[in-house]
Design a protein around this motif. Structure first.
Motif, short mmCIF file in Angstrom:
data_model
loop_
_atom_site.label_atom_id
_atom_site.label_comp_id
_atom_site.label_asym_id
_atom_site.label_seq_id
_atom_site.Cartn_x
_atom_site.Cartn_y
_atom_site.Cartn_z
N ALA A 1 0.90 -1.26 0.04
CA ALA A 1 -0.02 0.12 0.11
C ALA A 1 0.87 1.34 -0.01
O ALA A 1 1.80 1.29 0.68
CB ALA A 1 -0.97 0.04 1.13
N ASP A 2 0.36 2.43 -0.98
CA ASP A 2 1.07 3.59 -0.87
C ASP A 2 0.55 4.63 -0.10
O ASP A 2 0.98 5.65 0.39
CB ASP A 2 1.19 3.88 -2.31
CG ASP A 2 1.84 2.85 -3.28
OD1 ASP A 2 3.10 3.03 -3.27
OD2 ASP A 2 1.19 2.39 -4.09
N LEU A 3 -0.77 4.43 0.22
CA LEU A 3 -1.80 5.29 0.83
C LEU A 3 -2.71 4.33 1.73
O LEU A 3 -3.28 3.66 1.23
CB LEU A 3 -2.36 6.19 -0.08
CG LEU A 3 -3.66 7.13 0.21
CD1 LEU A 3 -3.11 8.37 1.10
CD2 LEU A 3 -4.30 7.58 -0.69
N ILE A 4 -2.74 5.00 2.91
CA ILE A 4 -3.89 4.28 3.89
C ILE A 4 -4.79 5.35 4.19
O ILE A 4 -4.46 6.30 4.98
CB ILE A 4 -3.02 3.72 5.04
CG1 ILE A 4 -1.95 2.63 4.73
CG2 ILE A 4 -4.10 3.16 6.08
CD1 ILE A 4 -2.40 1.60 4.27
N ILE A 5 -6.12 5.02 4.17
CA ILE A 5 -7.21 5.77 4.42
C ILE A 5 -7.99 5.28 5.70
O ILE A 5 -8.09 3.97 5.38
CB ILE A 5 -8.24 6.06 3.20
CG1 ILE A 5 -7.63 6.60 2.05
CG2 ILE A 5 -9.37 6.94 3.95
CD1 ILE A 5 -8.31 6.61 0.90
N THR A 6 -8.09 5.91 6.72
CA THR A 6 -8.87 5.57 7.83
C THR A 6 -9.81 6.58 8.24
O THR A 6 -9.88 7.54 8.33
CB THR A 6 -8.00 5.35 9.21
OG1 THR A 6 -6.89 6.55 9.19
CG2 THR A 6 -7.13 4.23 9.15
N ASN A 7 -11.31 6.02 8.28
CA ASN A 7 -12.28 6.69 8.19
C ASN A 7 -12.98 7.10 9.65
O ASN A 7 -14.00 7.69 9.63
CB ASN A 7 -13.22 6.16 7.27
CG ASN A 7 -14.34 5.03 7.93
OD1 ASN A 7 -13.87 4.29 8.87
ND2 ASN A 7 -15.43 4.83 7.59
N SER A 8 -12.48 6.20 10.62
CA SER A 8 -13.09 6.57 11.92
C SER A 8 -12.23 7.42 13.02
O SER A 8 -10.82 6.87 12.83
CB SER A 8 -13.45 5.18 12.63
OG SER A 8 -14.00 5.36 13.97
N TYR A 9 -12.68 8.18 13.85
CA TYR A 9 -11.99 8.89 14.81
C TYR A 9 -11.23 7.95 15.57
O TYR A 9 -10.08 8.32 16.08
CB TYR A 9 -12.97 10.10 15.49
CG TYR A 9 -12.36 10.26 16.76
CD1 TYR A 9 -11.68 11.89 16.55
CD2 TYR A 9 -12.20 9.99 17.98
CE1 TYR A 9 -11.44 12.57 17.53
CE2 TYR A 9 -11.54 10.80 18.98
CZ TYR A 9 -11.15 12.00 18.76
OH TYR A 9 -10.36 12.81 19.68
N GLY A 10 -11.62 7.02 15.87
CA GLY A 10 -11.18 5.74 16.92
C GLY A 10 -9.82 5.31 16.26
O GLY A 10 -9.05 4.81 16.97
#
Length: 400
Positions: free
Chosen positions: A96-105
């Motif tokens: 992976a070149d880019l990691i997206i995380t969508n939750s505040y936690g």
């Protein structure tokens, strides 16, 4: 003698040629520095069936439609915060070149892993820790100014209440709004306050009740809390929670009660056609598209994205298409509602609407010594993209 005179010229000419070759090579590399393909890994607290995470799926779908085979996505759904680091490790092992995380936690874990893997870019939604020490150049936070959308959604609800009062369906004293909130944090409090102030703009007699579910994704809890509020006489139900529970509760009650729904993240008109007025959402696509472009072309994300930039943090509203009002249910909305929405959106774009201002005082529920007086305007998102307003103002009652 001629040979001795020519030799220095030859040497100088050769040196110039070598220097030019290096310069041209460097320019070529700078112009052509880009990755042919990248792998984007996304970690979601829900899945395509949950209203909030669905927006992230839609954003990646749009990105893939634009870039085709150059962008491959690996989406991991229904990931709890304690599993975040393990999933990030798996994605990085895959390249992976880019990691997206969508939750505040996920914020604490995502930032920790960004420090461990400096060659991978990390973008974390709804957090505010990018500029906190230690600062990592590959860790970024972002969020839309959703209070703008919630204020307009509140105006839609308030206009409906005013219409019900003027036609004798309810009295002024019966203009009660119910709000289903997930947790008592600044994001939720800021949101329901903006919504309430929008309601009051159109219906001055309105008051609001807030109930928390202490979860983002429990359909049954959200449904039950909404039904309780309806049974207590709330005429409008809105939410900052991730399921369709409140919308369905309004639909189920519509034959026995006067009640209307205002949603979040996705339209609920198909679920509750007789009661759902409108919904608002953060549009994640502009930021995520900019992040993907930055990684593809080896640029800093904050140099590509169009937003208010605070260090490693970015945010925007209607001005850059980061916030949207979804379809208005004109069959049940009050007269003139669409025109009001259009005026308010333009007002936000021009900076002429001031939401957190008026004859209101509030107290921080976690520290009663902290208060706010809105006769002096509170500027939301002044220094960061995540909401900071955390005060319960007069006219709003909260029960856990």
């Amino acid at each position: 003698m001629k040979e001795k005179k020519i030799l220095p010229v030859v040497i100088v000419s050769a040196a110039i040629c070598i220097i030019c070759a290096f310069v041209i090579s460097g320019l070529y590399r700078s112009v052509h520095t880009r990755k042919d393909k990248i792998l984007v890994g996304m970690i979601c607290d829900g899945d395509e069936g949950t209203l909030y995470s669905q927006n992230f799926y839609q954003a990646l779908s749009s990105i893939q439609a634009e870039y085709g085979d150059r962008v491959k996505c690996d989406i991991r759904s229904n990931i709890t915060a304690d599993k975040c680091e393990d999933i990030i490790t798996e994605l990085i092992d895959e390249g992976a070149d880019l990691i997206i995380t969508n939750s505040y936690g996920y914020g604490e874990s995502a930032k920790k892993m960004a420090g461990k893997y400096p060659k991978v870019q990390f973008v974390q939604a709804t957090q505010e820790n990018a500029n906190e020490s230690p600062v990592f150049s590959n860790y970024h936070t972002f969020m839309g100014r959703i209070y703008e959308g919630r204020y307009i959604a509140g105006q839609v609800a308030g206009r409906k209440l005013a219409s019900l009062i003027s036609t004798g369906v309810i009295t002024k004293d019966q203009a009660v709004v119910g709000y289903v909130g997930a947790y008592p944090n600044a994001e939720v409090i800021s949101g329901f306050t903006a919504f309430y102030l929008g309601v009051k703009d159109q219906c001055p007699s309105a008051v609001m009740k807030v109930r928390y579910t202490d979860t983002w994704t429990s359909y049954q809890k959200e449904y039950d809390v909404a039904r309780q509020l309806i049974d207590e006489g709330c005429v409008i139900i809105s939410q900052h929670s991730d399921t369709t529970g409140p919308a369905v509760a309004c639909a189920d009650a519509d034959r026995s009660s006067t009640v209307f729904h205002v949603g979040y993240n996705q339209s609920s008109i198909s679920i509750a056609p007789n009661t759902s007025l409108i919904a608002t959402k953060i549009e994640w696509t502009p930021y995520l598209k900019a992040a993907v472009k930055a990684v593809l072309y080896d640029k800093k994300i904050e140099d590509v994205v169009k937003a208010d930039i605070h260090g490693q943090d970015a945010g925007a509203g209607f001005d850059e298409g980061w916030v949207r009002m979804l379809t208005l249910n004109k069959a049940i909305a009050a007269d003139g509602t669409q025109e009001m929405i259009n005026r308010s959106i333009e007002g936000f774009k021009k900076g002429s609407i001031h939401v957190f201002r008026g004859d209101y005082k509030g107290t921080d529920p976690n520290d009663i010594s902290r208060t706010v007086n809105l006769n002096k305007e509170y500027i939301e998102n002044k220094n960061q993209s995540a909401p900071t307003f955390c005060y319960i103002i007069n006219g709003i009652s909260v029960e856990n």
